[in-house]
Write a protein that holds these residues in place. Structure first.
Motif, short mmCIF file in Angstrom:
data_model
loop_
_atom_site.label_atom_id
_atom_site.label_comp_id
_atom_site.label_asym_id
_atom_site.label_seq_id
_atom_site.Cartn_x
_atom_site.Cartn_y
_atom_site.Cartn_z
N ALA A 18 23.78 -60.53 -31.74
CA ALA A 18 24.15 -59.24 -32.32
C ALA A 18 25.44 -59.31 -33.14
CB ALA A 18 24.32 -58.20 -31.21
N VAL A 19 25.37 -58.79 -34.35
CA VAL A 19 26.55 -58.61 -35.21
C VAL A 19 26.25 -57.46 -36.15
CG1 VAL A 19 25.72 -60.37 -36.84
CG2 VAL A 19 28.12 -59.70 -36.84
N SER A 20 27.16 -56.51 -36.26
CA SER A 20 26.96 -55.41 -37.20
C SER A 20 27.56 -55.78 -38.55
CB SER A 20 27.59 -54.12 -36.66
OG SER A 20 29.00 -54.27 -36.51
N CYS A 21 27.04 -55.16 -39.60
CA CYS A 21 27.46 -55.49 -40.96
C CYS A 21 27.77 -54.23 -41.75
CB CYS A 21 26.35 -56.27 -41.69
SG CYS A 21 25.96 -57.86 -40.96
N GLY A 22 28.67 -54.36 -42.70
CA GLY A 22 28.98 -53.25 -43.59
C GLY A 22 29.96 -52.26 -42.99
N HIS A 66 35.26 -70.05 -23.95
CA HIS A 66 34.95 -70.98 -25.04
C HIS A 66 33.44 -71.13 -25.20
CE1 HIS A 66 34.44 -75.11 -26.76
NE2 HIS A 66 35.34 -74.65 -27.60
N LEU A 67 32.75 -71.36 -24.10
CA LEU A 67 31.30 -71.55 -24.16
C LEU A 67 30.60 -70.28 -24.64
CD1 LEU A 67 28.82 -73.32 -23.56
CD2 LEU A 67 28.93 -72.54 -21.19
N GLY A 68 31.04 -69.13 -24.15
CA GLY A 68 30.42 -67.87 -24.56
C GLY A 68 30.63 -67.57 -26.03
N LEU A 95 35.17 -62.36 -39.97
CA LEU A 95 34.43 -61.87 -38.80
C LEU A 95 35.40 -61.16 -37.85
CD1 LEU A 95 31.74 -61.78 -37.25
CD2 LEU A 95 32.33 -64.00 -36.27
N HIS A 96 35.07 -59.92 -37.46
CA HIS A 96 35.93 -59.12 -36.60
C HIS A 96 35.31 -58.97 -35.21
CE1 HIS A 96 37.63 -58.30 -40.49
NE2 HIS A 96 38.54 -57.48 -40.00
N TRP A 97 36.13 -58.69 -34.22
CA TRP A 97 35.67 -58.58 -32.84
C TRP A 97 36.45 -57.48 -32.11
CZ3 TRP A 97 38.59 -59.56 -28.31
CH2 TRP A 97 39.91 -59.93 -28.55
N ARG A 98 35.84 -57.00 -31.05
CA ARG A 98 36.55 -56.14 -30.09
C ARG A 98 35.89 -56.29 -28.73
NH1 ARG A 98 35.01 -49.90 -31.85
NH2 ARG A 98 32.77 -49.98 -31.34
N GLY A 103 32.84 -56.25 -20.55
CA GLY A 103 33.15 -57.67 -20.61
C GLY A 103 32.52 -58.38 -21.79
N THR A 104 31.64 -57.72 -22.52
CA THR A 104 31.05 -58.32 -23.71
C THR A 104 31.99 -58.13 -24.90
OG1 THR A 104 29.89 -56.26 -24.23
CG2 THR A 104 28.72 -57.88 -22.88
#
Length: 233
Positions: A18-22, A66-68, A95-98, A103-104
């Protein structure tokens, strides 16, 4: 099909893809993935959260993080390559994250783009292994006691896991993921991380990710400590 359209299709494969775009209506909590690799406080907080969540020590939690992360990035990149014959640009300042309360980690590409060139293994290696997992491994290795051998094993194992899911649950693709991944697992440092067989497809790493030390866990299927057959792909 645009790279954004392909990523949307990839995201439907499962949570690791899963990754959202835009544009998003809620971009405030997202940060460039670079911050996870360069900000010691941010990285330590993520490791500490895993320590609490899975009931283990910092070294095991750091390897799990690291593995995840490797599994998420390989899954997205490999599935896109298999579907479209192009590799998404996952450079960590793009690429951005939160983190989420469960925990995901949510991933977001505000401006999705493809890597240049048509050499899929080379582009995959560059965007995932070089630009992301190398700096993450460097940030986690010394401070949390993770050896280069363990880190290489995590990178290779995560790639093999992405192949396994795509071959089992993924859509039919014009570019089969196994030959692409095989080319990656036979090059550079990944060639020393484990053993790939193709008849039948299976993989065994030469190190251990340490997850068996989590309460209630066991050896992974491809672990060097697992005396059974290599994990099928």
């Amino acid at each position: 099909m645009t790279i954004a359209d392909t990523l949307a299709r990839v995201s439907a494969t499962g949570p690791y893809f899963a990754v959202s775009c835009g544009p998003r209506a809620d971009p405030g909590d997202f940060r460039p993935l670079t911050d996870l690799y360069t900000d010691r406080e941010t990285l330590s907080a993520q490791v500490a959260d895993l320590v609490r969540r899975i009931g283990t020590d910092r070294r095991v939690a750091a390897s799990t993080l690291h593995l995840g992360t490797a599994a998420r990035l390989w899954s997205i990149a490999l599935a896109t390559a298999a579907l479209a014959g192009r590799v998404p640009d996952l450079t960590p300042d793009r690429l951005h994250w939160r983190a989420t309360g469960s925990g995901t980690v949510e991933l977001w590409l505000p401006e999705p783009a493809a890597m240049p060139g048509r050499d899929l293994p080379a582009a995959l290696y560059e965007t995932v292994a070089v630009r992301n997992l190398a700096p993450l491994g460097e940030a986690l290795g010394g401070p949390f006691g993770l050896s280069p051998k363990l880190l290489r094993g995590n990178v290779a194992s995560a790639l093999a896991g992405a192949v396994r899911i795509l071959r089992t649950h993924g859509p039919d693709t014009p570019h089969p993921p196994l030959p692409i991944a095989a080319a990656l697992l036979e090059r550079g440092p990944l060639a020393d991380a484990g053993t790939l067989t193709l008849a039948p497809p299976a993989y065994r790493r030469r190190s251990c990710c340490l997850f068996y030390r989590v309460p209630g866990a066991d050896y992974c299927g491809d672990c060097v400590l697992n005396r059974g057959e290599a994990a099928p792909l």
